[in-house]
Enzyme design. Structure first.
Site, PDB file in Angstrom:
ATOM      1  N   GLU A 131      -5.285  -8.656   0.401  1.00 62.30           N
ATOM      2  CA  GLU A 131      -6.009  -8.350   1.638  1.00 62.30           C
ATOM      3  C   GLU A 131      -7.466  -8.089   1.316  1.00 62.30           C
ATOM      4  O   GLU A 131      -7.785  -7.367   0.356  1.00 62.30           O
ATOM      5  CB  GLU A 131      -5.478  -7.076   2.319  1.00 62.30           C
ATOM      6  CG  GLU A 131      -4.165  -7.231   3.017  1.00 62.30           C
ATOM      7  CD  GLU A 131      -3.724  -5.941   3.709  1.00 62.30           C
ATOM      8  OE1 GLU A 131      -4.577  -5.125   4.104  1.00 62.30           O
ATOM      9  OE2 GLU A 131      -2.497  -5.763   3.834  1.00 62.30           O
TER      10      GLU A 131
ATOM     11  N   GLU B 206       0.795  -1.228   0.000  1.00 63.97           N
ATOM     12  CA  GLU B 206       0.000   0.000   0.000  1.00 63.97           C
ATOM     13  C   GLU B 206       0.831   1.283   0.000  1.00 63.97           C
ATOM     14  O   GLU B 206       0.777   2.082   0.957  1.00 63.97           O
ATOM     15  CB  GLU B 206      -0.966   0.001   1.193  1.00 63.97           C
ATOM     16  CG  GLU B 206      -1.902  -1.194   1.203  1.00 63.97           C
ATOM     17  CD  GLU B 206      -2.926  -1.148   2.348  1.00 63.97           C
ATOM     18  OE1 GLU B 206      -2.798  -0.299   3.240  1.00 63.97           O
ATOM     19  OE2 GLU B 206      -3.856  -1.971   2.330  1.00 63.97           O
TER      20      GLU B 206
HETATM   21  O1  IFM Z   1      -4.366  -3.432   8.978  1.00 59.86           O
HETATM   22  C1  IFM Z   1      -4.285  -2.895   7.708  1.00 59.86           C
HETATM   23  C2  IFM Z   1      -3.092  -3.439   6.959  1.00 59.86           C
HETATM   24  O2  IFM Z   1      -1.905  -3.238   7.646  1.00 59.86           O
HETATM   25  C3  IFM Z   1      -2.979  -2.745   5.625  1.00 59.86           C
HETATM   26  N1  IFM Z   1      -4.213  -2.791   4.906  1.00 59.86           N
HETATM   27  C4  IFM Z   1      -5.431  -2.446   5.588  1.00 59.86           C
HETATM   28  C5  IFM Z   1      -5.524  -3.189   6.907  1.00 59.86           C
HETATM   29  C6  IFM Z   1      -6.822  -2.803   7.629  1.00 59.86           C
HETATM   30  O3  IFM Z   1      -6.836  -1.434   7.856  1.00 59.86           O
END
Ligand code: IFM
Length: 446
Positions: free
Chosen positions: A353, A166
């Site tokens: 994710e 990210e």
């Molecule tokens: O916890 C985070 C993760 O570290 C990065 N992506 C989003 C998740 C939820 O906010």
């Protein structure tokens, strides 16, 4: 109810990151990270929480791998703490820190679980922030040296690599909004950081290939499908800017070798834009094996002159929300996947994710019946499956997260895990969503 079956060999997994679960923040020679520094500043994190102990995974990793095995995941996504391996960010490695990852990864491999390793999930060595962090080009060189050492130590055991997690969040939440580490509030710095992160990504991909490994390497982006709040020309244009800001600013240089011209123009009229050389663009454009997609929610954009930086605001649509306040829009995942497939030439995608925070309650039998999370995952899996049916090259899905963990500025107030963590005792309890996911994996569908 229709039966949903995923393609053979679909990679079902769960994800975590080093700072969010490991704890052991100054053990065995680990150096300070920007998150160690940031969380110890009063007022930055909900309840004054820190990752000092977190899920104590550094000490409990053997038990946690057992749990992963019980869940039946095919793959586990974790990240390496750079300051655990290079306490100063550069120079001599800390062998004890590396040993932790060697042991963990060996154990995963011995248990038939494919490790997917992220090199950078936000915990920069503080010593490197002291010289400007990602805004300083020298940090790109140090990142490459760190990557080289990690590839050398783990490259033969790890089949899936992710250079960054990210970069939008690192750049804009960390350096413009200042709500996460390092807590800087300057838009031009955020743009410069985004560019340097992308160059470092390309450099790591080239290095990995030069070192001759046979695994796959990609990058993980948090992508947000943007819908106009109305069909007015202004809202359509505003949604396009939103898309440029969150999505195309990263996708276009990686896959097309150029930043989106509309955003370059927009930013240059308002702030200092980093110097971008042809060589930088070529490096960023180095071919990757897959794109990692983190999907949580969508954006609904209304033009609003005067609102920095896009003259736009996000408006609620009335959909249900998770505990993080994020609207639940499973169809957004479908739309995003189909759009990526179309605009970026059938790229291979892994959802690195997807998941949800809900307020979990332990019932009188000691169980957590987290129907909301199960439902969230169910509906997103259906949309991912629909995208595959429509031709999207989606090969894997990592649920965020394996364990409840330290949720950055929200501390421990948000629980994303399939496994509940009682932070006082470090007891783990598989939630109903986790038990259901175990069946999904076993049946490759539901
Ligand atoms: O916890 C985070 C993760 O570290 C990065 N992506 C989003 C998740 C939820 O906010």
């Amino acid at each position: 109810m229709q039966r949903i079956v995923f393609p053979k060999n679909f990679l079902w997994g769960v994800a975590t990151s080093s700072y969010q679960i490991e704890g052991a923040w100054k053990e065995d020679g680990k150096g300070e990270s920007i998150w160690d520094r940031f969380t110890h500043i009063p007022g930055k994190i909900a309840n004054g929480d820190t990752g000092d102990v977190a899920c104590d995974h550094y000490h409990l990793y053997r038990e946690d791998v057992k749990l992963l095995k019980e869940l039946g995941v095919k793959t586990y996504r974790l990240s390496i703490s750079w300051p655990r391996v290079f306490p100063e960010g550069k120079g001599s490695p800390n062998k004890a820190g590396m040993e932790f990852y060697i042991n963990l990864i060996k154990l995963l491999v011995d248990n038939g679980i494919k490790p997917a390793v992220t090199l950078y999930h936000w915990d920069l060595p503080q010593k490197l922030q002291d010289i400007g962090g990602w805004a300083n080009k020298a940090v790109i060189d140090y990142y490459e040296q760190y990557a080289e050492y990690v590839f050398k130590e783990l490259g033969s055991m790890v089949p899936i690599w992710i250079t960054h997690n990210e970069p939008w969040v690192v750049s804009f939440e960390g350096n413009w909004q200042g709500v996460i580490a390092p807590g800087i509030t300057d838009f031009s710095t955020a743009l410069l950081v985004s560019h340097n992160l992308l160059v470092s990504h390309g450099r790591a991909v080239r290095l990995y290939r030069k070192m001759g490994f046979k695994g796959e390497i990609g990058i993980t982006l948090n992508l947000v499908p943007m819908y106009p709040a109305s069909q007015s020309e202004e809202d359509i244009e505003a949604a396009k800017r939103g898309d440029g800001f969150y999505n195309r600013w990263f996708l276009d240089p990686i896959f097309k070798g150029a930043y989106p011209s509309d955003m370059l123009e927009w930013y240059s009229q308002r702030v200092v834009v980093p110097e971008i050389t042809r060589e930088d663009l070529e490096i960023i454009n180095t071919p990757i094996d897959f794109l990692g997609v983190n999907y949580y929610s969508s954006g609904h954009v209304k033009a609003e002159p005067g609102i920095w930086p896009l003259d736009a605001i996000n408006v609620p649509t009335g959909r249900d929300k998770t505990d993080s306040g994020w609207e639940i829009n499973p169809q957004g995942l479908y739309d995003l996947l189909v759009r990526l497939h179309k605009d970026y030439k059938g790229i291979k995608i892994m959802i690195t994710e997807n998941g949800a925070a809900f307020n979990d309650i332990i019932n009188r039998e000691g169980n957590i019946e987290d129907d909301c999370r199960l439902d969230y995952l169910y509906r997103h899996f259906v949309e991912a499956h629909r995208a595959i049916q429509d031709g999207v090259n989606l090969k894997g899905y990592y649920v965020w997260s394996f364990l409840d963990n330290f949720e950055w500025a929200d501390g421990y107030t948000k629980r994303f895990g399939l496994v509940y963590v009682d932070y006082a005792t470090q007891k783990r309890i598989l939630k109903r969503s986790g038990r259901w996911y175990r069946e999904v994996i076993k049946n490759n569908g539901f």
